[in-house]
Design a protein around this motif. Structure first.
Motif, short mmCIF file in Angstrom:
data_model
loop_
_atom_site.label_atom_id
_atom_site.label_comp_id
_atom_site.label_asym_id
_atom_site.label_seq_id
_atom_site.Cartn_x
_atom_site.Cartn_y
_atom_site.Cartn_z
N THR A 3 0.84 -1.19 0.00
CA THR A 3 0.00 0.00 0.00
C THR A 3 0.88 1.24 0.00
O THR A 3 1.79 1.35 0.82
CB THR A 3 -0.91 0.03 1.24
OG1 THR A 3 -1.74 -1.13 1.25
CG2 THR A 3 -1.78 1.27 1.23
N LYS A 17 -2.58 8.52 -10.42
CA LYS A 17 -3.47 7.37 -10.55
C LYS A 17 -3.28 6.69 -11.90
O LYS A 17 -3.26 5.45 -11.99
CB LYS A 17 -4.92 7.83 -10.39
CG LYS A 17 -5.93 6.69 -10.45
CD LYS A 17 -7.35 7.21 -10.25
CE LYS A 17 -8.35 6.06 -10.37
NZ LYS A 17 -9.75 6.55 -10.20
N ALA A 20 -0.20 4.58 -11.88
CA ALA A 20 -0.41 3.36 -11.11
C ALA A 20 -1.21 2.34 -11.92
O ALA A 20 -0.96 1.13 -11.86
CB ALA A 20 -1.11 3.67 -9.79
N GLU A 21 -2.20 2.82 -12.70
CA GLU A 21 -2.99 1.91 -13.52
C GLU A 21 -2.14 1.22 -14.58
O GLU A 21 -2.35 0.04 -14.89
CB GLU A 21 -4.13 2.68 -14.18
CG GLU A 21 -5.24 3.10 -13.22
CD GLU A 21 -6.30 3.94 -13.90
OE1 GLU A 21 -6.02 4.48 -14.99
OE2 GLU A 21 -7.40 4.07 -13.33
N GLY A 25 -1.94 -1.34 -10.94
CA GLY A 25 -2.33 -1.05 -9.58
C GLY A 25 -3.80 -1.31 -9.36
O GLY A 25 -4.62 -1.17 -10.28
N LYS A 26 -4.19 -1.69 -8.16
CA LYS A 26 -5.57 -2.03 -7.86
C LYS A 26 -6.09 -1.19 -6.71
O LYS A 26 -5.34 -0.65 -5.91
CB LYS A 26 -5.68 -3.52 -7.51
CG LYS A 26 -5.18 -4.46 -8.60
CD LYS A 26 -5.98 -4.30 -9.89
CE LYS A 26 -5.46 -5.22 -10.98
NZ LYS A 26 -6.20 -5.05 -12.25
N LEU A 28 -7.54 1.76 -6.51
CA LEU A 28 -6.97 3.11 -6.52
C LEU A 28 -8.03 4.12 -6.09
O LEU A 28 -9.21 3.98 -6.40
CB LEU A 28 -6.48 3.46 -7.93
CG LEU A 28 -5.59 2.41 -8.61
CD1 LEU A 28 -5.24 2.86 -10.03
CD2 LEU A 28 -4.35 2.17 -7.81
N ARG A 40 -4.23 6.87 -3.06
CA ARG A 40 -3.92 5.59 -2.42
C ARG A 40 -3.89 4.51 -3.50
O ARG A 40 -4.84 4.38 -4.28
CB ARG A 40 -4.95 5.25 -1.36
CG ARG A 40 -4.60 4.00 -0.54
CD ARG A 40 -5.73 3.70 0.45
NE ARG A 40 -5.96 4.82 1.33
CZ ARG A 40 -5.29 5.06 2.45
NH1 ARG A 40 -4.31 4.23 2.81
NH2 ARG A 40 -5.58 6.10 3.20
N VAL A 41 -2.80 3.75 -3.54
CA VAL A 41 -2.66 2.71 -4.56
C VAL A 41 -2.18 1.42 -3.90
O VAL A 41 -1.58 1.43 -2.82
CB VAL A 41 -1.65 3.13 -5.67
CG1 VAL A 41 -2.09 4.41 -6.34
CG2 VAL A 41 -0.25 3.28 -5.10
N HIS A 42 -2.47 0.30 -4.57
CA HIS A 42 -2.00 -1.02 -4.14
C HIS A 42 -1.29 -1.65 -5.33
O HIS A 42 -1.88 -1.82 -6.39
CB HIS A 42 -3.17 -1.89 -3.68
CG HIS A 42 -3.89 -1.35 -2.49
ND1 HIS A 42 -4.91 -0.41 -2.60
CD2 HIS A 42 -3.74 -1.60 -1.16
CE1 HIS A 42 -5.36 -0.11 -1.40
NE2 HIS A 42 -4.67 -0.81 -0.50
N LEU A 43 -0.01 -1.98 -5.13
CA LEU A 43 0.83 -2.48 -6.22
C LEU A 43 1.51 -3.78 -5.83
O LEU A 43 1.78 -4.04 -4.65
CB LEU A 43 1.91 -1.44 -6.56
CG LEU A 43 1.45 -0.09 -7.13
CD1 LEU A 43 2.59 0.90 -7.09
CD2 LEU A 43 0.93 -0.25 -8.55
#
Length: 428
Positions: A3, A17, A20-21, A25-26, A28, A40-43
């Motif tokens: 995170t 964003k 990240a995409e 990334g998920k 977002l 906020r991103v999850h990678l």
């Protein structure tokens, strides 16, 4: 997955964003703040470094990385098992900065080094093995070891020198504590545990190489992929370094220079071996290089020189160890002598072997390297007395051991046991 939260000026959130995409990334999200936008991103672990590098042009960006694994779920639901099995290595960014977080204060380093020195001394002085294990848990050698290897992989000469300085401070204090305690308690002779540690094996080089690899891989792997806790790996690194520090300090007190030599050999060997293997792990598995995110000011020559120095030191120590027997090989040569005796006894039909042990003495005699060979045997001969069997075996075994060119001088202690039960039958 990891995170990350990125605080950027207003209007920059969508750019972050989108980047990240592109890296898959998920989950977002963009949150509006009074002072800007919070993304906020999850990678996946292996894309964190690329993401941070991609937003490096946004100078006002404030990045927060949570160095803990998270489970991120998203449609379709039937792919959930695959979504939660991200066990890729940590990003170079996280490996490097995470390693720096373990530096700690000098007070803590010196306090733990002194505590470890006390425990090592007590363990060696009282022949208590579990206290040596406790000392390995307390001794703070794993941190400077991994920091030095990380610095070498990233080409950071300043950090490398700082880590080596911390190495020297911790090890030097542990040696000093052992020396002072031995002096205060008027220790004049080596204990059996000290003798065991000073008897070095021919395979000793494998321990620091394994310790460095294990320490490096522990920092490179994600926590869900690591089957071994970091504390256990730290004990492995300390196991290479803590006993020699106590051995050197105690042997210095009563002037046993052979033990001091063994301790210094072990200490330098461990340092060079751990540095070599850990640096290679960080460089080629963790991808910690001079081009890593936000620490691109390292120099490639630092890594190369570090490897060359480590290899040169290890090569020099190996030459020193194998150049002259048995001084730095007693641990393994005693095992080989025991095996030679057992193989020889198998050829003697009138002797039943009960137990065989070989050990070098604590020191050397003038022009001699005495090794005590203890044999417990049963005489199966009807015609030879126990004394005749002893004399015959001593002559044969002496020649066999001398033929191996170990430069060992065997001294035999043969005990003929009195068997009270039924006499064993001779082998056909």
């Amino acid at each position: 997955m990891r995170t990350l939260t990125v605080k950027v000026p207003a209007g920059k959130g969508q750019e972050v964003k989108n980047k990240a995409e592109k890296l898959k990334g998920k989950n977002l999200s963009i949150e509006q703040l009074d002072t800007g936008e919070l993304v906020r991103v999850h990678l996946n672990n292996n894309t964190v470094d690329s993401f941070i590098r991609s937003i490096d042009n946004i100078e006002e960006a404030e990045i927060t990385l949570n160095p803990r694994g998270v489970i991120s779920l998203y449609p379709p639901q039937d792919e959930a098992p695959d979504q939660v099995t991200d066990v890729t290595f940590r990003s170079p960014f996280e490996i490097f900065l995470g390693g720096l977080q373990s530096v700690g204060s000098k007070f803590g380093l010196m306090g733990y080094a002194a505590s470890g020195g006390v425990l090592v001394w007590i363990g060696l002085y009282t022949n208590t093995t579990f206290l040596l294990v406790a000392a390995m848990l307390v001794s703070p050698f794993a941190g400077p070891a991994m920091n030095a290897a990380l610095a070498a992989a990233a080409g950071k000469s300043g950090l490398l020198l700082q880590s080596l300085k911390r190495y020297a401070m911790a090890i030097g204090l542990s040696i000093l504590v052992s020396f002072i305690l031995s002096y205060v308690f008027k220790q004049q002779h080596a204990t059996s545990l000290m003798v065991d540690i000073s008897h070095i094996s021919q395979m000793t080089i494998l321990l620091p190489l394994v310790a460095g690899f294990a320490g490096g891989i522990n920092l490179v792997q994600s926590e869900r992929d690591s089957l071994v806790p970091g504390a256990a790996v730290g004990v492995l690194v300390a196991a290479s370094l803590a006993p020699p520090t106590g051995l050197i300090g105690m042997a210095l007190n009563f002037g046993n220079w052979q033990m001091v030599q063994s301790g210094l050999f072990l200490l330098i060997l461990q340092l060079a071996g751990i540095q070599l293997s850990a640096a290679l792990v960080f460089r080629y598995l963790g991808r910690v290089t001079i081009k890593g995110a936000r620490f691109a000011d390292g120099k490639e020559n630092v890594f190369r020189i570090s490897l060359l120095v480590s290899v040169a030191v290890l090569g020099g120590l190996m030459y020193w160890q194998f150049n002259k027997q048995p001084n730095l090989q007693k641990g393994s040569i005693s095992t080989q002598i025991t095996q030679t005796i057992r193989n020889t006894l198998k050829e003697v039909e009138y002797v039943e072997t009960i137990e065989v042990n070989s050990r070098f003495t604590r020191g050397t005699l003038p022009n001699l390297n005495p090794v005590i060979c203890e044999l417990y045997l049963y005489n199966r001969s009807d015609s030879l007395s126990d004394e005749q069997v002893k004399q015959a075996l001593q002559s044969v075994l002496f020649d066999r051991i001398k033929d191996e060119k170990w430069n060992a001088d065997p001294m035999f202690d043969i005990t003929m046991l009195d068997y009270k039960g039924e006499k064993p039958q001779k082998s056909p």
